[in-house]
Design a protein around this motif. Structure first.
Motif, short mmCIF file in Angstrom:
data_model
loop_
_atom_site.label_atom_id
_atom_site.label_comp_id
_atom_site.label_asym_id
_atom_site.label_seq_id
_atom_site.Cartn_x
_atom_site.Cartn_y
_atom_site.Cartn_z
N UNK A 93 -18.07 22.76 69.69
CA UNK A 93 -18.24 23.04 68.49
C UNK A 93 -18.37 24.18 67.85
N UNK A 94 -19.20 24.80 68.66
CA UNK A 94 -19.44 26.44 68.27
C UNK A 94 -18.34 27.14 68.49
N UNK A 95 -17.44 27.11 69.56
CA UNK A 95 -16.46 27.68 69.95
C UNK A 95 -15.24 27.62 68.84
N UNK A 96 -15.30 26.05 68.39
CA UNK A 96 -14.29 25.78 67.35
C UNK A 96 -14.40 26.49 66.02
N UNK A 97 -15.92 26.39 65.81
CA UNK A 97 -16.02 27.00 64.40
C UNK A 97 -16.08 28.33 64.44
#
Length: 828
Positions: free
Chosen positions: A548-552
């Motif tokens: 999720x962090x990489x996507x955001x």
């Protein structure tokens, strides 16, 4: 060149996999396919082939749980347990109290807009609307705010009686127990309308309907306690207060020094098991007139009389009659207003254990009970006071700016004044939108973070709106008296800023400190898994967290580099750009907050200025989405127009600018310059694009605020309109209406006088000369004269006999005094 193309292909694929959140297994397959394809065509230089293979092996290793847990999850879990400070029981209760709601979507970096747009506002029932139109109107007309504040320092007895007889103190108590059973939205509307008449009246009504015995009994009380106390609370025979704060305890309510020790004692001639209470409470609203006291204290059982294995129970809540032996009550504080507020002392007060709210089973659960019930004060009452200040100020100051002239122009035409008028208008729109959304949320669930956001930011907006109103009205607002429509509201602003948690600490400790834990999709669960040494569970959470962090991060960088137009909007039309900007900032907030918590750990809690800025971002996104929800709800009801869209644009732009400034400030002040550089690259690679509303937009809002319109009535629909001729707001409205009707003829006359075409030292002489020269008609002259009398009266400030100021309230009749003032000043 072919190597460059291959490198671009790898970068583009990596970006696409992360941006579109492709699952790990599919990502491995796509990366392997591209690597093999480029290798087969000889497009890979040796170094690029090795690099691509290393990335592929790293992804494959991450897909194997045993490898991932040993080399990634286990070290991270150890780091988390070593660096994060232990969470106290009270902190855990505060964080876990209530439910995350729309704020969690905003924090997630990818909000589900359906959750906002499909959320239903609470509708006023016919009974609630009738109460608002009849009982509330009646008690407002009965109340003279100046008399209550300056002369009586209290509400008149007939007002107290009316409040009791009509169950104003039982709005939250359900009909099954004899109360009104109003929704949170209806309670908010009632308090808002009362506060536009008198803040002291509103506070007196809102306290029994917010944090206090009534709500605690309904949610946690035993059936016997409900039967004993609710009938008296409904009838008004019992007046409640709640003792929480004290000389050493304010926003840090968990540091209660007040004690309740389990012991045997005498009660009504019998030897019973109970509590010996010692307490010192301060700043307790309604305490001087209370007949029943809700009390928070630390409960202990040193002899194990309840449970041999338990000694310390922690914060608990009890309900005790005010006339209990050892209780001292009745003296008053004077908190800038006429409402009752004072100290409560207790020395060796003995009560049976059944005085614990909820009985022995709820011993030690007091902090959770209080935090959950704070939503009423934070989500209903204080936002209602703030909204009342906005609506009342908007009407009175707008009317004043139209009828008050300087240099032959209404002061509302001056650009400097227009800046203040625009802020009043835009922030009043924000206040009403946030009130409606937050109060409706309280009807559907027990929100904790959004009510904290509402409490802080809406009371701050209240302060700003009233300050701007004071600047515009100037000397007219400085001189206190029955003619001043906003002076008493200005005086009590610090009360709203202080209660239910001081605003400084609410912003710096609570909004992000509590919100990050409750809103983050993984953090709290990861902390629990780490504390329980659940490596498998921690590994699953950490894997999802990293993805999720990489996507955001990819979304934040992409939107920042190529424009928020690439972000989603749930709707087309003029508001689409607002939704897209909010989605961009939501992604940026997740990235910044995640990296801040990872880099600073428990230190972030102590760096209050940094955490406050992150809380500001979340808060401003909430306020902006409240405005969007408000606009589209009205649009569905076919109630919006161009005027409303202008106010929406101003409100959202204001919030986006504030959020951008907060992010900029966080990045600029982060202690790690390397990480600050990375954050700037991900969030503002092209600089901060969010600017405050333009002068042109502000000018349009200001111009609307000094005109009559359907929008003006919609925006200020909860403002009380007195029928009394001497009411200051009524006087301004009457002069305002006449001004709009006769202003074209009035302007012709004034221009003719300025050019020397019409002569006369006084208005009467000018009117005579103007009619004789046919600049204006006879009818216009009569109407101008009538308007000028109303205008002059509406602009007057009060003056008093010195004996009256000194406290001899019989020294003059205020009505006669006002007439004398008018007559004397007209002669002068």
């Amino acid at each position: 060149m072919i190597t460059l193309i291959a490198l671009v292909a790898f970068v583009a694929l990596g970006w696409a996999l992360v941006f579109f959140a492709i699952p790990l297994i599919q990502s491995i397959g796509a990366w392997a396919a591209l690597w093999v394809l480029l290798l087969a065509f000889g497009a890979l230089a040796p170094w690029l082939a090795v690099l691509g293979l290393l990335v592929l092996l790293a992804l494959a290793a991450c897909a194997i749980p045993a490898v991932r847990m040993r080399w990634l999850s286990a070290p991270v879990m150890r780091y988390m347990n070593e660096t994060l400070p232990p969470m106290s029981a009270t902190e855990r209760e505060a964080i876990e109290a209530g439910e995350p709601w729309w704020e969690a979507e905003l924090f997630s970096g990818r909000p589900d807009w359906r959750r906002l747009l499909e959320f239903d506002y609470t509708e006023l029932s016919e009974r609630e609307r009738r109460f608002l139109d009849e009982e509330v109107e009646t008690v407002c007309e009965m109340t003279n705010d100046w008399q209550a504040d300056f002369e009586l320092k209290d509400l008149p007895e007939e007002v107290w009686r009316y409040l009791r007889d009509n169950r104003f103190f039982a709005m939250l108590i359900d009909e099954a127990h004899g109360g009104l059973g109003f929704s949170a939205y209806a309670q908010s509307a009632v308090v808002t309308k009362l506060a536009t008449r008198s803040v002291s009246l509103a506070v007196t009504v809102m306290v029994p309907n917010s944090l206090g015995p009534g709500e605690l009994l309904l949610k946690y009380g035993t059936e016997a306690q409900k039967a004993q106390w609710l009938p008296g609370l409904v009838s008004g025979r019992e007046i409640p207060c709640f003792g929480l704060t004290g000389p050493e305890v304010g926003s840090d309510a968990t540091a209660l020094p007040d004690t309740g020790v389990v012991c045997h004692g005498d009660h009504e001639g019998e030897r019973v098991l109970g509590l010996r209470l010692n307490f010192s409470k301060r700043w307790i609203t309604l305490a001087p007139v209370a007949t029943v006291i809700g009390l928070a204290f630390r409960m202990s059982d040193p002899d194990g009389l309840i449970d041999p294995d338990k000694r310390d129970y922690g914060i608990s809540c009890a309900l005790i009659p005010a006339n209990t032996r050892g209780v001292s009550i009745g003296r008053r504080h004077y908190p800038s207003g006429a409402f009752m507020n004072g100290p409560i002392l207790g020395r060796d007060v003995f009560v049976p254990l059944d005085h614990l709210i909820g009985g022995v089973a709820m011993a030690g659960q007091g902090w959770r009970m209080l935090v959950e019930c704070l939503s009423a004060g934070r989500g209903i009452s204080l936002p209602a006071l703030a909204t009342a200040a906005g609506q009342g100020t908007y009407r009175s100051v707008g009317a004043y700016a139209r009828i008050r002239r300087q240099f032959r122009l209404p002061i509302g035409r001056f650009e400097g004044v227009q800046e203040a008028l625009a802020r009043i208008a835009g922030k009043t729109y924000l206040l009403e939108a946030s009130r409606a959304l937050t109060a409706s949320a309280v009807d559907h669930l027990t929100p904790s973070v959004v009510t904290t956001i509402a409490k802080y930011h809406m009371t701050e907006l209240m302060r700003q709106v009233i300050n701007d109103g004071m600047d515009v009205m100037s000397g007219r607002a400085v001189q206190l008296g029955p003619r001043n429509p906003i002076g008493l509201s200005y005086k009590v602003v610090p009360v709203a800023i202080t209660v239910e948690g001081a605003n400084i600490l609410t912003r710096s400790l609570m909004i992000f400190g509590q919100g990050a834990m409750r809103c983050h999709p993984f953090l709290l669960k990861e902390m629990r898994a780490a504390a329980d040494q659940d490596l498998a569970g921690f590994d699953r959470l950490l894997s999802a967290h990293i993805g999720t962090a990489l996507n955001r991060a990819a979304r934040s960088f992409t939107f920042a580099l190529f424009g928020a137009n690439l972000a989603r909007s749930p709707l087309k039309g003029p508001t689409a750009r607002h939704f897209q900007a909010i989605e961009r900032l939501s992604a940026s907030l997740f990235v910044v907050a995640d990296l801040a918590m990872a880099s600073l750990g428990g230190e972030l809690k102590r760096r209050e200025k940094l955490s406050a800025r992150l809380g500001d971002v979340l808060s401003q996104l909430y306020l902006a989405t409240a405005a969007l929800k408000h606009y589209h709800a009205r649009q569905r009801a076919s109630e919006v127009d161009e005027d409303e869209r202008l106010h929406l644009d101003w409100a959202v732009q204001h919030c986006l600018h504030a959020a951008g400034e907060a992010l900029e400030g966080f990045i600029r002040n982060h202690p790690s310059r390397a990480l600050a550089a990375l954050l700037r690259l991900l969030v503002f690679p092209r600089g901060n694009p969010y600017q405050p509303p333009s002068d042109r937009l502000g000018g349009r809002l200001a111009a609307l605020s000094i005109e009559r319109s359907e929008f003006r009535e919609r925006l200020t629909w909860l403002t009380f309109r007195s029928k009394r001729g001497d009411d200051p707001a009524t006087q301004l409205e009457r002069a305002f209406a006449l001004c709009l009707e006769i202003e074209p003829a009035y302007e012709r006359l004034l221009k003719a006088v300025a050019k020397g075409e019409v002569a006369g030292a006084t208005l009467i002489e000018q009117l005579r000369d103007g009619t004789s020269k046919r600049v204006i008609s006879e009818e216009e002259a009569r109407r101008i004269e009538a308007f000028d009398a109303e205008r002059f009266e509406a602009l007057l400030t009060d003056d008093f006999d010195p004996a009256y100021i000194a406290g001899d309230y019989q020294s003059e009749n205020l009505g006669q005094q006002l007439a004398n003032t008018l007559s004397r000043q007209r002669v002068d």
